[in-house]
Design an enzyme around this catalytic site. Structure first.
Site, PDB file in Angstrom:
ATOM      1  CG  ASN A  39      -2.328   0.673   0.575  1.00 20.76           C
ATOM      2  OD1 ASN A  39      -2.399   1.895   0.565  1.00 20.76           O
ATOM      3  ND2 ASN A  39      -3.278  -0.096   0.089  1.00 20.76           N
ATOM      4  NE  ARG A  40      -2.876   4.885  -3.014  1.00 22.73           N
ATOM      5  CZ  ARG A  40      -3.711   3.851  -3.124  1.00 22.73           C
ATOM      6  NH1 ARG A  40      -3.983   3.090  -2.076  1.00 22.73           N
ATOM      7  NH2 ARG A  40      -4.261   3.559  -4.288  1.00 22.73           N
ATOM      8  CG  HIS A  92       0.783  -2.110  -3.975  1.00 25.78           C
ATOM      9  ND1 HIS A  92       0.434  -2.231  -2.657  1.00 25.78           N
ATOM     10  CD2 HIS A  92      -0.389  -2.200  -4.674  1.00 25.78           C
ATOM     11  CE1 HIS A  92      -0.877  -2.406  -2.556  1.00 25.78           C
ATOM     12  NE2 HIS A  92      -1.400  -2.384  -3.754  1.00 25.78           N
ATOM     13  CG  HIS A 115      -2.735  -6.873  -4.715  1.00 25.62           C
ATOM     14  ND1 HIS A 115      -3.995  -6.841  -5.270  1.00 25.62           N
ATOM     15  CD2 HIS A 115      -2.457  -5.594  -4.361  1.00 25.62           C
ATOM     16  CE1 HIS A 115      -4.445  -5.601  -5.255  1.00 25.62           C
ATOM     17  NE2 HIS A 115      -3.535  -4.813  -4.707  1.00 25.62           N
ATOM     18  CB  SER A 116      -5.101 -13.424  -4.596  1.00 27.93           C
ATOM     19  OG  SER A 116      -4.138 -14.296  -5.165  1.00 27.93           O
ATOM     20  CE1 TYR A 117      -5.957  -7.266  -8.079  1.00 30.85           C
ATOM     21  CE2 TYR A 117      -8.158  -6.359  -8.350  1.00 30.85           C
ATOM     22  CZ  TYR A 117      -6.792  -6.192  -8.298  1.00 30.85           C
ATOM     23  OH  TYR A 117      -6.260  -4.939  -8.484  1.00 30.85           O
ATOM     24  CG  ASP A 176      -8.536   1.035  -2.286  1.00 30.41           C
ATOM     25  OD1 ASP A 176      -7.811   0.284  -1.602  1.00 30.41           O
ATOM     26  OD2 ASP A 176      -8.140   1.644  -3.287  1.00 30.41           O
ATOM     27  CD  GLN A 206      -6.088  -0.861   1.660  1.00 31.84           C
ATOM     28  OE1 GLN A 206      -5.536  -0.657   2.745  1.00 31.84           O
ATOM     29  NE2 GLN A 206      -6.613   0.099   0.940  1.00 31.84           N
ATOM     30  CD  GLU A 218      -4.452  -5.312  -1.219  1.00 30.11           C
ATOM     31  OE1 GLU A 218      -3.402  -4.666  -1.303  1.00 30.11           O
ATOM     32  OE2 GLU A 218      -5.544  -4.868  -1.629  1.00 30.11           O
TER      33      GLU A 218
HETATM   34  C1  GLA Z   1      -4.485  -1.688  -3.518  1.00 32.95           C
HETATM   35  C2  GLA Z   1      -4.764  -0.268  -3.393  1.00 32.95           C
HETATM   36  C3  GLA Z   1      -5.784   0.139  -4.395  1.00 32.95           C
HETATM   37  C4  GLA Z   1      -5.328  -0.205  -5.781  1.00 32.95           C
HETATM   38  C5  GLA Z   1      -5.012  -1.671  -5.841  1.00 32.95           C
HETATM   39  C6  GLA Z   1      -4.420  -2.040  -7.163  1.00 32.95           C
HETATM   40  O1  GLA Z   1      -5.494  -2.459  -3.033  1.00 32.95           O
HETATM   41  O2  GLA Z   1      -5.186   0.090  -2.098  1.00 32.95           O
HETATM   42  O3  GLA Z   1      -6.018   1.526  -4.311  1.00 32.95           O
HETATM   43  O4  GLA Z   1      -4.197   0.533  -6.118  1.00 32.95           O
HETATM   44  O5  GLA Z   1      -4.110  -2.017  -4.837  1.00 32.95           O
HETATM   45  O6  GLA Z   1      -5.135  -1.550  -8.238  1.00 32.95           O
END
Ligand code: GLA
Length: 386
Positions: free
Chosen positions: A111-112, A137, A211-213, A283, A320, A348
């Site tokens: 994350n950021r 990331h 980071h699996s969706y 998010d 997250q 996450e």
């Molecule tokens: C994380 C971030 C989101 C986005 C995804 C990837 O979950 O928090 O804002 O950037 O990764 O798209």
């Protein structure tokens, strides 16, 4: 050729054997448990391997040495039919060109980090900026885009893949040579377990995640808004317009962020809520109840039509919850499926975003000589009755 084979079977077999293909759909056969490896191409002149892990119940995951990416994860539904429950692509090249971190290992910092800057031991470090004015990331070339060294292992617990990577001092702006090891195990208790280890030769910050969706109805099979979710978190960390936490811990009670009981992901996602608007949906980092460092269950997800259930267990203090808000139909995924908005969700596990600039958040500093250790497990099961 077998004359009984239909034209579509022939095409399917041809597709599965095309060079560079890294995923395969269709009913999975119960093969012997273990790990196999195949080469799937090169990136920057280095070979990339794809490992297939199969457990005693026939669950199967394919993981690449590029980015430590979980390319597929096949689990049964309540009738025993297997499907792939993670979003991804068919070829290595597609991952290399562009991916919203599908299935990837994330580091050095998940994350950021606000404005891509932080101060440690009185020194200001400037990171690679790749998300507005922030670093996301791990920066421009995070751990999701590097080639890891892979080694397959057979453990008492199930087939495993050990991935190692040395992140050099100064890489993406971070201090210290960071030696990272991640072990993926597809356990015989039907978990995808991820163990993270790291050491550094200079004080640094570390926050590793995966980071699996997920889409428990099967990837590409619609959006995830009807999945039922619970998260053991009384608080979440609200964000500003750049998705950087403000530093506040906000009680979820009376907000669309209350998943203490079970709620469908979509039930409140379009509510007129400032935080949902800032995130384009969910998010946000959830402040997990319970004790950091102890592996505990923090979330459950249920998909009614298939009966597939997933539990998330972690030693981390945060998670997250992201609802694929930036997917917009521009990406064509496995088997030609188009991924529309909210076709996948991410859970996450992590320390909180921007912790290096937030003294009131649990620390993400890893000192020279200390050992970073973290475990997260995604556990699969079915609910028999609808
Ligand atoms: C994380 C971030 C989101 C986005 C995804 C990837 O979950 O928090 O804002 O950037 O990764 O798209």
């Amino acid at each position: 050729m077998n004359p009984k084979m239909s034209a579509s079977t022939v095409i399917l077999i041809a597709m599965l054997t095309l060079p560079g293909m890294i995923s395969a759909k269709g009913k999975s056969r119960l093969k012997g448990a273990g790990v196999t490896r195949e080469n799937v191409g090169t990136v920057d002149g280095r070979g990339v391997d794809l490992y297939t892990l199969t457990n005693v119940h026939g669950l199967e995951t394919k993981i690449m040495s590029y980015g430590g990416i979980v390319v597929s994860l096949r689990v049964p539904d309540r009738r025993g039919a297997f499907d792939d429950v993670v979003l991804g692509f068919d070829t290595l090249d597609t991952y290399v060109e562009s991916t919203p971190y599908f299935g990837a290992l994330i580091g050095r910092y998940g994350n950021r980090i606000g404005k891509g800057r932080f101060i440690l031991n009185g020194v200001e470090y400037k990171l690679a900026i790749n998300n507005g004015e922030n670093s996301l990331h791990g920066g421009v070339k995070g751990f999701d885009k590097v080639i890891w060294n892979g080694r397959s292992r057979k453990t008492m617990n199930g087939p495993a893949l050990e991935l190692t990577y040395l992140s050099r001092d100064g890489e993406e702006g971070y201090p210290g040579n960071l030696s990272v090891k991640v072990i993926y195990t597809l356990t015989n208790h039907d978990e995808l377990k991820i163990d993270y280890f790291a050491t550094t030769d200079k004080d640094t910050v570390v926050n590793l995640t995966h980071h699996s969706y997920f889409n428990l109805a099967g990837e590409g099979n619609g959006d995830i808004l009807n999945h039922r979710l619970s998260i053991a978190a009384n608080y979440f960390t609200p964000v500003d317009a750049g998705s950087i936490p403000t530093g506040e811990f906000r009680n979820v009670k009376g907000t669309p962020f209350d998943f203490m009981g079970q709620a469908t992901i979509g039930a409140r996602i379009n509510q007129d809520d400032e935080q949902l608007k800032l995130g384009n949906g969910y998010d946000h980092n959830f402040v997990l109840n319970g004790k950091t460092g102890q592996l505990q269950q923090v979330a459950t997800v249920l998909e009614d039509t298939t009966g597939r259930m997933m539990e998330v267990w972690t030693t981390e203090p945060g998670m997250q919850f992201y609802t694929g808000n930036f997917l917009d139909g521009a990406l064509t995924g496995k088997g030609g499926k188009v991924y529309q908005r909210r076709f996948g969700f991410c859970l996450e596990t992590q320390h909180y975003p921007d912790s290096p600039n937030k003294p009131n958040f649990p620390s993400t500093v890893l000192r020279k000589g200390q050992r970073y250790r973290s475990t997260t497990s995604y556990r699969f099961m079915v609910r028999k009755t609808a």
